[in-house]
Design an enzyme around this catalytic site. Sequence first.
Site, PDB file in Angstrom:
ATOM      1  N   GLY A 467       0.810  -1.211   0.000  1.00 56.31           N
ATOM      2  CA  GLY A 467       0.000   0.000   0.000  1.00 56.31           C
ATOM      3  C   GLY A 467       0.839   1.255   0.000  1.00 56.31           C
ATOM      4  N   GLU A 504       1.717   5.912   7.417  1.00 55.47           N
ATOM      5  CA  GLU A 504       3.106   6.175   7.030  1.00 55.47           C
ATOM      6  C   GLU A 504       3.675   7.386   7.767  1.00 55.47           C
ATOM      7  OE1 GLU A 504       4.345   3.748   5.521  1.00 55.47           O
ATOM      8  OE2 GLU A 504       2.404   2.881   5.046  1.00 55.47           O
TER       9      GLU A 504
END
Length: 1145
Positions: A467, A504
């Site tokens: 992802g 992230e």
Amino acid sequence: MSLSNSRNQFLAFESHNQDNIQYERKGGIFVTTCVCVSFILCAVLVATLVGVIVYFITYFKLSQSVSTNDFWNEAEPFGHNGPPSPDLRLPSAVVPSFYRLKLRTDLDNSNFKGEVYITIKAKSNVKEIILHSKGLSINDKAKLTEQTYEEIQTLHRKKREEPSNDTISENPTTATTANTLNVTIKEVEAQKPNETIVPSSNEHNETTPIKLNTNVTNETSNDTPANETTTPTAEIPIPNNTVYTTVTNMNTHVTHSSARNIQISSITKGSGDQLIIKLASTLKPDVDYILELNFEGKISDAMTGFYKSTYTGSDGQIRSLGVTQFEPTSARAAFPCFDEPAFKAMFEISIAHPGNLTALSNMKVSSQEDIPDSPGWRWTHFERSVNMSTYLVAYIVSDFKSVETTYISKDNITKPIRVWTRPELINKASYALTITPKLLEYYEEVFGLPYVLDKLDLIAIPDFSSGAMENWGLITFRETTLLFDPAASGPRDKQNVAIDVAHELAHQWFGNLVTMKWWTDLWLNEGFATYIEYVGVDHIEPEWNMFESFSIDKMDLLRSDSLKNTSPVSRKVIDASEISQKFDEISYTKGANLIRMLNHTVSEELFHKGLLIYLNQWTYSNAEENDLWAAMSTAVKSDSNLGQLSVVDFMNSWTRQAGYPVVNVNRNYENGDVMFEQKLFTSSDDPYQAMIDQLWHIPISYTLPSQGNQSAKPQSAKPELWLKERSVIAHLPVDRTQALYVNVDAIGYYRVNYDTKNWELLSAALKSGHFKSPITKAQLIDDAFNLAKFSHVNYSQALGLTTCVIEGEDSKVVWELLLNNMGFIKYNIRSTSGYVYFQDYMKILLQKQLERLNFGLSKPKDDNEAFLIENLVMWECEVEAPRCLKWAQEEFTNWSTQGDLSNNSIPVYLRSLVYNMAIKKGGRRAFEFFWDAFQNATDPNVKTLIINNLPSTRDPALITLLLERSLNDLPNQYASTVWGVEPTVGTSIAQDFLMKNFDAIYNKFTSMDEFTFPGILNGAFGFITSEDELNKLKSFALQHKDKLLPVSQTLQKMMDTAKLRIEWMKRHAPTVNAWFKDYVTNHKKSLPEAPTTTTPSTTTASTGNATQTTIGNEIGTASSNTGNVEQNGTTVAPEINGTTTTTSP
């Protein structure tokens, strides 16, 4: 064990020497020689006969046993139970501190050349340097120099002082002033020796000698004047000396003084991607050495290392970009390095590239310069990085465009944020650009530390395996996880972007600033980032109720974590193949839930305090899980109520033990005593004894629902008591008529079972609306279903709870968990006669809420309602409701027959469902329509939506065609998606295709990355419900055991799941089918007449188009079958209002 085939193990021999025979009579009898010889011959004959019989009996038994054992070994057939692989870890005797990396990238020819200068130190006297290199050609210019430095005054600078000119000087100087300190590191070339080939000192077969310079003399040089340099020779024009200026917050206290060349005896390639450099003399401890290596490599077509991604521009031309993906162990494929998390170092990177492309890396650009002897090429030089692990290094060369914003960080510095994408998609970058500064500002408050770099780039890659990847300062994403267009994408797509960006960004602290020492503690990175992603998204999009979604993810995980071969969160990695297997739901979701449980146990205030202690203590360094527990222990000391809590013992009982417990709650309704007992919750009838013996430190919270005049106990997830032993008895102030609810809001990572009476009280409270929390309702339903699955409670008890939604339920979390559990049943009984009653029951269950939502035809009031509509309407079609099938057919026909397919009137949150039904029911014509649409689409969200639904086709030929195309015709990131075929027809074809073409499939998908191939296995064998299929899987696994070792945990869990389903069908299918039949029959009797469903108005398809008529008729024909249909070999009467064709949930 090994058994001998020799008869010697069955016969005894005596040795007699005639000289020792005594004839003096000692008693006994004498026989003649003839009789004696006859007796001996007879004895030998009998012994021989016995030996032969024993031999063949033994052989027969062993042959049967060996056949069985060779077929399958139930005791962890793929487990790594031995000592760690000898080449798994690099020796810690030599450590790097700085990399000067220079690369020239040639995308047209798919290769790169480079030089790396690694500053290293030895911790002890050693005569070899071992680092990593994979698939790289190391040429003959390796050099090692000993560096001598002169210590000078340390200056602290907040800002980098840039050189006065615009390029990096080729003639470095050292200059010290009151305000500026320049540090020069000179790279001194050794004398040019004659070139020879040196044989390897290692005679093992796995080493390969490399050509290098060997006749290097040790030489001490005087201090080089500041205006003189020695330039190393290179095959490509690379600047060799650079003025290094001070970096933000760096302590600079040395300047270059002198260098001495160290002779390299040999360089060999060892096993485990090791590059072994033997030295003629010993390295001295605590002395800086610079290792220079020149190398070449191929730009990969896979999605790891340094690889090439492509896209088609608006002009129809194919364009290329160079991308890196180094986690977990692929930095070594891009440049020689110490490729383990603990070997943190600073990096200074220069990239040579065509001038019409842009180069990005972790840090800001310091300068750029044209390359005089390479017209059209330029160097882009990047600032020196902070201390970081090799897997976080990143660089990209592309023609992408960006949008930019800024934010002011906690340390009052304005920092740029840019989102990069191919030019055609730049208008989809605004949402990510909007939420990124909000998340950074919030995380700085949560973690108490600023984002430490001076910039942040986020970039959408056309070909990307996972992802996203948290590279420090340069985060890479799959296009669909970074880009969002509200006109073309639904709220689910928007939420996915927010979740991935939040995850992230959390890594910039957990994972980047503080990194695990080794992959054993990967969960410290991923578990924390997963938990914080929910915290962050809940902050920026509070209307989504993200912690409801968190609870759904947790309860879904509890299913797989109950399998026999589940693994602990903190499991030692002792083989290289196990590293990639650590990137699983255990590290991510279970790790996140354990962190959340700790937060609610110690309080959010103390949890936050512990985080600050941990991050400040281990900034720019590496930590283990006990380092985190130590920080939390320090924080909780200030709370007298937690004085008896050992955070280390508490959390280690969860992270170092596999699985989880069920807490059995048994009430004494006479005196108010309650017994809490813990035991392993497992799907296996024969779990490992070590897991049975496990005990957890369980925080017990409880509350009481309001009932009549009795008010509810205030709902709090803070523990009221602890269960550390097998059982404990507590006296609770609970009225005998009140239900007791344990594990408030499902914070604790365990299931709860109750005595029969308390279940009855809970069921009554649930159906009467006394439980207000959606998570509580969902938890009770989910626990009941999973307890019933393993015969801890009756299925009638669990199924009875589902009736609480018959009159309507607005909560998406309640519906999602209820439908997830019904999906397990649906899949298992789809080939039984009871399936028709299951379909009818589901229609009863869905009807009221669908009516409330106008069957999804009205615009949802918010995103949560859109999520709910998407789920409920999908289920309406899955159980063959005529209204849904007709509506889906009309929606598809109206869209597919118009001239402009970009004008899509299907609601974005229902497009996936309409596409799925069209492909499933529409035959070859619909399939080819969507395949062409996939090929022609330029929007990554459109391509993803279509490719996700193409495997829904039920045509065997089309399924085979898709699988064949996965090997050649599909881009890498889409290739594995088409293996998501539907059982049983699809999975049966996938199994045969995989077994027939194993080598080609294995080579294709394992070369892409470490994570894709398990998905292929799961697509083929992940839905087994028969012994024949299970034996087929076992035979396949043993046939390819050596190649399948890297996916051993996936295989073990697939076996466990298959056994669970097979056993479930034997134990529960008849009971469950009978329950559905009884309920539906009684429900119909209670109605004065059969209810008629009023179909809401929908757009009527035009019949004037021939294409429309053909496609529409195919779908209509498929959905109006009135004859018997065959399911998995069993002929079943058709469901009254449609076909009985089924799909997996």
